[in-house]
Design an enzyme around this catalytic site. Structure first.
Site: not given
Ligand code: FAD
Length: 468
Positions: A241, A447, A273, A322, A314, A44, A275
């Protein structure tokens, strides 16, 4: 159990991090599983155009930057030089090796990979159109749609791949432009701004909203702007813009800020900008699957409005990441197998931006926590007071913890600085275990590590940080 090569218990359309993980989980649960993929290799956007290749470029930028500053560590080396064919060879090698890894996992788990474009056909059927053959139909008891997203363009502005480009082009440029305007300061925009600035381009970021990385806690955006400006990256926030003009030698951008004109010129314009979900021409409407503004509507188990059809990644209106797609894939596969998985808590998803300096967060921003009515207390600790950051000679940034005042519950952790994207995992575990600030600082931090900043920020919530 299903019986033939065109009959499956589960068919997944799309093999991104959502689809391929869903398929593997389904196979683990004993479902006869197929994945339909129209690209030549599985993986993908994430693997071929997103997470993996961008991070390879970012790593190369980091190596280049280290070579320039090795002298600070008492190491004499000639400053590095970018070898562009070598850079792409390295990036492509990483991508191919991961894609082969997905193919191997399919074989290992008995998942059938079917090349072609998948669409929902009659109920219980998926139609597959191969690039060079006749449509065939698969009978399937359940379907997971995981077709991902596509580039969103700027209305009226055509991509030419050289002067006006999108993120796919930016991964493969054959030369570094002398100057670049990056439109959009979300994760993708600031990562490419960071990469190309290190590679030698004069970069200018333009963002419509009032700050960089606008979905993050305001303190991170402000700190990143400071760091970017120090690196010589131009920043125009709150800037709209209006028009883009391609010229023979580059591109001109006409914008407005507070009603006043802003004119910018560069060799290349990268439009970043966002998807859009890839949900058209999939047969969703005909099948009765409900969508909203292009996103498929799902419940907590990723079930759509049609029984047996799930949607993940998505194409649903959750964070476009992801790891979100993968977790949704697991939930959908388990639900398809008749299980009862836990719905995802979307308030506890880590978000990482791999620019320089890195940014990472999990949970609620201070603003969001207040908006939801929490009484908030904040602890913040700078990397400048952390020994390991001094060793790395990178003391930029801080850890900020947003806590609920009465019960001390950690609501959000926000980090900008060295290795922020790795450090966020501790915070993610803390949030998922409903940790308090007290439990975070009682957990002993080794540490010298950068993670000590998390312990100190937790102490700072109680106004008792030690090293500041
Ligand atoms: P995708 O990964 O888009 O996969 C969908 C697949 O479905 C594709 O292989 C496609 O070919 C296939 N497909 C589509 N339609 C059909 C069809 N009809 N039939 C068959 N196959 C079809 N996220 C992170 O978490 N971390 C990052 O660092 C990160 N960096 C990114 C950088 C960039 C430049 C971009 C663009 C994105 C980045 N992302 C990152 C986001 C991440 O890539 C996506 O959230 C993720 O890929 C979504 O996974 P998915 O499975 O939903 O879809």
């Amino acid at each position: 159990m299903a019986t033939s090569d065109t009959t499956f218990d589960l068919t997944v359309i799309g093999s991104g991090p959502g689809g391929y993980v869903a398929a593997i989980r389904a196979a683990q649960l004993g479902l006869k599983t197929a994945v339909v993929e129209m690209a030549p290799l599985p993986g993908g956007t994430c693997l071929h155009w997103g997470c993996i290749p961008t991070k390879a470029l970012l790593h190369a930028a980091e190596v280049l930057e280290s070579s320039r500053h090795a002298g600070r560590f008492g190491v004499k080396v000639a400053p590095g030089e970018l070898d562009i064919p070598g850079l792409h060879k390295y990036k492509d090698r990483v991508v191919l090796s991961n894609a082969k890894g997905v193919e191997f996992l399919f074989k290992k788990n008995g998942v059938t990979l079917i090349p072609g474009r998948g669409t929902l056909a009659a109920r219980g059927q998926v139609a597959v159109t191969p690039s060079d053959g006749a449509v065939k139909r698969i009978d399937t008891k359940a379907t997971i749609v995981a077709t991902g997203s596509a580039i969103r363009g700027l209305p009226g502005v055509a991509f030419d791949g050289e002067r006006i480009i999108h993120s796919d082009h930016a991964l493969g440029l054959k030369a570094i432009p002398a100057s670049m305007i990056v439109l959009g300061a979300g994760a993708v925009g600031v990562e490419f701004a960071s990469i190309y600035a290190t590679f030698g381009a004069k970069v200018t970021l333009v963002e419509l909203l009032p700050r960089l990385i606008p979905i993050e806690d305001a303190a991170l955006g402000a700190e990143l702007e400071k760091a970017f400006k120090k690196r010589g990256i131009g920043v125009h926030t709150g800037t709209k813009v209006e028009k883009v003009e391609a010229a023979p030698a580059g591109v001109k951008v006409f914008a407005t800020k507070d009603g006043k004109p802003v004119e910018l010129a560069a060799e290349t314009l990268l439009v970043a900008i966002g998807r859009r979900p890839l949900t058209e021409n999939l047969g969703l409407e005909a099948a009765g699957v409900k969508t909203n503004r292009g996103f498929v509507e799902v419940d907590g188990l990723m079930r759509t409005s049609v029984p047996g059809v799930f949607a993940i990644g998505d194409i649903v209106a959750t964070q476009a990441l992801a790891h979100v797609a993968s977790h949704e894939g697991i939930v959908a596969a388990e639900a398809a197998a008749g299980g009862n998985p836990h719905p995802i808590d979307y308030d506890k998803i880590p978000s990482c931006t791999y620019c320089d300096p890195e940014v990472a967060s999990v949970g609620l921003s201070e603003e969001e926590a207040r908006k939801r009515g929490h009484e908030v207390v904040v602890g913040q600790f700078p990397f400048s007071a952390i020994g390991k950051a001094k060793i790395l000679d990178d003391t930029r940034g801080f850890v900020k913890i947003v806590c609920e005042a009465k019960y001390d519950e950690v609501l959000g952790v926000h980090i900008i600085g060295p290795h922020a994207t790795g450090l966020i995992s501790e915070a993610t575990a803390a949030l998922s275990l409903e940790a308090t600030a007290a439990s975070l600082f009682e957990a002993v931090h080794a540490h010298p590590t950068l993670a000590e900043a998390l312990g100190e920020a937790a102490l700072a919530v109680h106004k008792r940080a030690i090293h500041i």
